[in-house]
Design a protein around this motif. Structure first.
Motif, PDB file in Angstrom:
ATOM      1  N   GLY A  24      -0.054  11.959  -4.387  1.00 55.43           N
ATOM      2  CA  GLY A  24      -0.670  11.972  -3.071  1.00 55.43           C
ATOM      3  C   GLY A  24      -1.902  11.099  -2.939  1.00 55.43           C
ATOM      4  N   ILE A  25      -2.126  10.153  -3.843  1.00 54.68           N
ATOM      5  CA  ILE A  25      -3.292   9.274  -3.809  1.00 54.68           C
ATOM      6  C   ILE A  25      -2.893   7.931  -3.217  1.00 54.68           C
ATOM      7  N   VAL A  26      -3.687   7.454  -2.246  1.00 58.14           N
ATOM      8  CA  VAL A  26      -3.437   6.150  -1.639  1.00 58.14           C
ATOM      9  C   VAL A  26      -3.819   5.069  -2.641  1.00 58.14           C
ATOM     10  N   GLN A  27      -2.881   4.125  -2.857  1.00 57.84           N
ATOM     11  CA  GLN A  27      -3.116   3.058  -3.817  1.00 57.84           C
ATOM     12  C   GLN A  27      -2.703   1.719  -3.234  1.00 57.84           C
ATOM     13  N   LEU A  28      -3.369   0.672  -3.712  1.00 63.40           N
ATOM     14  CA  LEU A  28      -3.029  -0.705  -3.365  1.00 63.40           C
ATOM     15  C   LEU A  28      -2.414  -1.315  -4.615  1.00 63.40           C
ATOM     16  N   ALA A  29      -1.099  -1.583  -4.563  1.00 64.92           N
ATOM     17  CA  ALA A  29      -0.353  -1.933  -5.772  1.00 64.92           C
ATOM     18  C   ALA A  29       0.214  -3.334  -5.704  1.00 64.92           C
ATOM     19  N   GLY A  30       0.111  -4.027  -6.840  1.00 66.73           N
ATOM     20  CA  GLY A  30       0.829  -5.267  -7.070  1.00 66.73           C
ATOM     21  C   GLY A  30       1.739  -5.055  -8.263  1.00 66.73           C
ATOM     22  N   TYR A  31       2.993  -5.487  -8.191  1.00 74.31           N
ATOM     23  CA  TYR A  31       3.936  -5.154  -9.256  1.00 74.31           C
ATOM     24  C   TYR A  31       4.866  -6.328  -9.524  1.00 74.31           C
ATOM     25  N   SER A  32       5.250  -6.475 -10.823  1.00 77.98           N
ATOM     26  CA  SER A  32       6.091  -7.593 -11.245  1.00 77.98           C
ATOM     27  C   SER A  32       7.036  -7.143 -12.347  1.00 77.98           C
ATOM     28  N   ILE A  33       8.219  -7.781 -12.379  1.00 72.44           N
ATOM     29  CA  ILE A  33       9.238  -7.537 -13.402  1.00 72.44           C
ATOM     30  C   ILE A  33       8.936  -8.368 -14.642  1.00 72.44           C
ATOM     31  N   GLN A  79       0.859  -1.179   0.000  1.00 69.88           N
ATOM     32  CA  GLN A  79       0.000   0.000   0.000  1.00 69.88           C
ATOM     33  C   GLN A  79       0.896   1.229   0.000  1.00 69.88           C
ATOM     34  N   VAL A  80       0.669   2.118  -0.976  1.00 72.99           N
ATOM     35  CA  VAL A  80       1.567   3.261  -1.128  1.00 72.99           C
ATOM     36  C   VAL A  80       0.754   4.527  -1.377  1.00 72.99           C
ATOM     37  N   SER A  89      -5.106  -0.338  -7.411  1.00 76.80           N
ATOM     38  CA  SER A  89      -6.509  -0.018  -7.102  1.00 76.80           C
ATOM     39  C   SER A  89      -6.506   1.169  -6.159  1.00 76.80           C
ATOM     40  N   PRO A  90      -7.341   2.166  -6.400  1.00 78.14           N
ATOM     41  CA  PRO A  90      -7.375   3.307  -5.481  1.00 78.14           C
ATOM     42  C   PRO A  90      -7.894   2.891  -4.107  1.00 78.14           C
ATOM     43  N   GLY A  91      -7.331   3.491  -3.080  1.00 90.43           N
ATOM     44  CA  GLY A  91      -7.807   3.196  -1.731  1.00 90.43           C
ATOM     45  C   GLY A  91      -9.280   3.500  -1.584  1.00 90.43           C
TER      46      GLY A  91
END
Length: 543
Positions: free
Chosen positions: A259-268, A253-254, A280-282
Motif C-alpha cells: 500500500g505504499i506509493v512508489q515511483l518505479a523504473g524497471y528493466s529486464i 507510479q504504482v 523511490s517512495p512517493g
C-alpha cells in the motif's frame, strides 16, 4: 408627557491612510502569493515525479546491464570450469574438490560449486561444509530438471531439501570428447546470505531519500531486497513485477503490495530474464516539495517585506508629517535618544517646523551635556570631582583593570588659609592640581576629592611603581616654587586594586587610613596600606 432621552452616538472609528495602504498591499500580496504557490506546487510536483521516474528508469537500465555482464561472467566461469573438469570421472572426490575450491575462491561468483554425475549423485562439492554430500543423490526438482535438460540452466528460487537455504542455481552440462553426457557442474547463490549480488549492489541499496532497488526472477520471486526477510517472496501482484514477468521494461507510479506509493523504473536482464526495479517512495517527492516551498519562501518573504516597507514608506509620505514630529517630542520627553537629524518633509510648513524643533532639541541636548560635564568637574581646579572619580573607579572594576589609588592633602592647610586667606588657599589648591597633572600620565586621573584632599588614580600600575610616582609628586610639591613662597608638604596614602580589595569604596577607605597614618607619623611622606592592617614603611617599598 413625552420624554426624550439623549442618545449618545459613538464616534466613528477613523482609518488612517497608513493603515489603508498597508492593508491593500497585504491583501494583494496574499492573493498573489497564494495563486503562485498553488501553481508552483502542482507544476513542481509533476516535474519531480517525472524526474524521479526518468532517473529510476535510467538507473534500472544501468543496473540491468551490470547484472547482465555479471551473469555472463558467471556463465563463462562455469564453462571454463567444465573445460577443466570434463574428465572428472578420472579424479577422486578429493582431487575434484581441490579444483572446485580453487575455482570458487578465484571468482567469488558462487557461494558453492558442485559436480553432479549423470546418475544424480554428487561427485564433489565446495566449500568444505558440503564435503559430506559426496555420493548422495540430489533430490530437488531443480536438480532433476537440470539432468533432464542436459543444457545450461538457470533455476528459479527454491528451498534446498537438506540445508534449507533459499538459493538460485546456474548449471552447465559436462560432455566427454565423444559427446557422452557425464552430468553437470552447478554454482549456487545463497539468496538470504552474503552473495555476489549483495556484494555488487548492496552498498547502494538504500540512499538518503529512501530510494532502493530489488531483483525479481522471471516468475516474480524476490531474489534480492534490502529487507532480506522478503527474499523468495512472490510479488507477482505488484504491477511493476507483473510487467517484468511479461518481458516489459519501463517506468510508472504504482502502489506496491504493502500500500505504499512508489515511483518505479524497471528493466529486464537479458541473459537471465530477471528484472531489476529501482523505486523511490512517493514521500521523497513530498519532502522535495516541502524543500522547494521553503526555498520559495526564503526568496519570497524578503520580497514581501520589501513591498511592505515601500508601502509603509509611501503611506507615511501621504499622511500628515506632524504625527512623526509629535512622536519625536514624546520620545524625547520619555528620555529616549533623539535622532541625529530631524527628517525633511515635502510639506513646506512641516519642514520648517521640523527644522525649528530640531534646532531646539539640539540646543537642549548641548545644554544638558554641558550640565553633565560640569556636574563631574571641580569648578575651582578643573579636575574631576568626587562623583566623576567614583564613576571612573566603578568602570575600572567592570573592565577588571588594575590601578593604584593615591589620596593626599596639603599638610597644615588650615594654617595657610588662616595666614594668607582663603583666596590664597584656593591658589595653592590650583598649584597642586597643575603639579599633579604634570607628574602623571595622560591616561591617569587626577581628582579634587573635597577641600584640600586630592585623589590620583594610576591605571595599570602596581604598588612599587605607584609608590615611586607618589614620592615624585611629594618631592616636587616640597621643592617647587609655590604661590605663598615658603615650603609646603604633602602626606599621601596608597592602596591597590584588586590585590587589596575588590570594592572601590573599601579601597578609598584603605588609602584614607594610609593617609592618616602618614599624618600620625609626622607628615610629608607616602604610606602604603597593608592587608594585615599594618602599614608598610617607606624603606620596604623602596626595596
Amino acid at each position: 408627557m413625552v420624554i426624550f432621552h439623549e442618545i449618545q452616538l459613538k464616534p466613528k472609528q477613523k482609518v488612517s491612510v497608513t493603515m489603508l495602504v498597508i492593508g491593500l498591499v497585504c491583501l494583494t500580496i496574499f492573493i498573489t502569493a497564494t495563486i503562485l504557490l498553488i501553481l508552483s506546487f502542482h507544476f513542481k510536483k509533476q516535474s519531480l515525479i517525472d524526474t524521479a521516474l526518468s532517473l529510476n528508469s535510467s538507473n534500472s537500465k544501468k543496473m540491468s546491464l551490470s547484472m547482465d555482464r555479471l551473469f555472463t561472467s558467471m556463465r563463462e566461469s562455469l564453462k571454463y570450469s567444465v573445460e577443466i573438469l570434463h574428465n572428472y570421472p578420472d579424479m577422486t572426490p578429493q582431487e575434484a574438490y581441490g579444483k572446485l575450491e580453487l575455482l570458487r575462491k578465484s571468482s567469488h561468483f558462487f557461494n558453492s560449486i558442485a559436480i553432479v554425475k549423470e546418475t544424480g549423485q554428487i561427485h564433489a562439492a565446495s566449500p568444505a561444509s558440503l564435503s559430506g554430500l559426496e555420493g548422495t543423490v540430489v533430490a530437488s526438482e531443480v536438480a532433476k530438471e537440470t539432468l533432464r535438460l542436459k543444457a545450461p540452466y538457470l533455476s528459479k528460487p527454491y528451498l534446498t531439501p537438506t540445508t534449507k537455504r533459499m538459493i538460485v542455481s546456474l548449471s552447465e552440462p559436462i560432455f566427454d570428447k565423444q559427446g557422452t553426457y557425464l552430468g553437470y557442474i552447478v554454482g549456487t547463490i545463497y539468496l538470504q546470505e552474503p552473495n555476489v549480488i549483495s556484494q555488487v549492489f548492496g552498498s547502494t541499496s538504500i540512499d538518503e531519500n529512501g530510494s532502493y532497488y530489488y531483483v525479481v526472477s522471471s516468475e516474480g520471486h524476490l531474489l534480492y531486497h534490502p529487507d532480506i526477510k522478503r527474499v523468495g517472496e512472490n510479488v507477482i501482484e505488484n504491477p511493476v513485477v507483473n510487467e517484468l514477468t511479461q518481458g516489459h521494461s519501463g517506468k510508472r507510479q504504482v502502489v506496491n503490495s504493502r500500500g505504499i506509493v512508489q515511483l518505479a523504473g524497471y528493466s529486464i536482464v537479458p541473459s537471465t530474464g530477471w528484472g531489476i526495479v529501482v523505486v523511490s517512495p512517493g514521500q521523497s517527492v513530498d519532502n522535495l516539495l516541502h524543500q522547494f516551498i521553503q526555498g520559495i519562501l526564503v526568496y519570497f518573504v524578503p520580497a514581501i517585506l520589501l513591498l511592505l516597507i515601500i508601502a509603509i514608506w509611501l503611506s507615511r509620505r501621504l499622511a500628515q508629517p506632524f504625527v512623526a514630529l509629535a512622536r519625536l517630542i514624546r520620545h524625547y520627553e520619555q528620555g529616549q535618544s533623539r535622532p541625529a537629524e530631524v527628517s525633511s518633509y515635502w510639506n513646506r510648513e512641516a519642514d520648517l517646523l521640523a527644522k525649528t524643533i530640531g534646532r531646539f532639541l539640539k540646543h537642549i541636548e548641548e545644554h544638558t551635556d554641558q550640565l553633565s560635564r560640569e556636574a563631574m568637574i571641580d569648578p575651582l581646579t578643573g579636575l574631576v570631582n568626587r562623583r566623576g572619580m567614583e564613576k571612573i573607579m566603578n568602570q575600572c572594576m567592570l573592565d577588571t583593570e588594575e590601578y593604584t589609588l593615591l589620596i593626599m592633602d596639603i599638610d597644615r592647610f588650615k594654617t595657610i588659609n588662616d595666614t594668607y586667606g582663603h583666596p590664597t588657599g584656593d591658589v595653592m589648591l590650583n598649584h597642586l592640581a597643575r603639579l599633579l597633572q604634570r607628574n602623571v600620565r595622560d591616561e591617569d586621573v587626577c581628582c579634587r576629592y573635597g577641600g584640600e584632599e586630592f585623589v590620583v588614580l594610576l591605571k595599570r600600575t602596581p604598588l612599587p611603581e605607584a609608590y615611586a610616582t607618589s614620592e615624585r609628586i611629594r618631592c616636587a610639591f616640597e621643592t617647587d616654587e609655590n604661590p605663598i613662597g615658603r615650603t609646603c608638604t604633602l602626606s599621601i596614602g596608597l592602596a591597590h586594586y584588586p590585590t587589596q580589595t575588590n570594592e572601590p569604596a573599601e579601597l578609598l577607605s584603605f588609602a584614607d587610613q594610609a593617609l592618616y597614618e602618614a599624618k600620625r607619623n609626622g607628615r610629608n611622606q607616602s604610606v602604603v596600606y597593608n592587608e594585615d592592617k599594618k602599614l608598610l614603611d617607606n624603606q620596604q617599598m623602596l626595596l
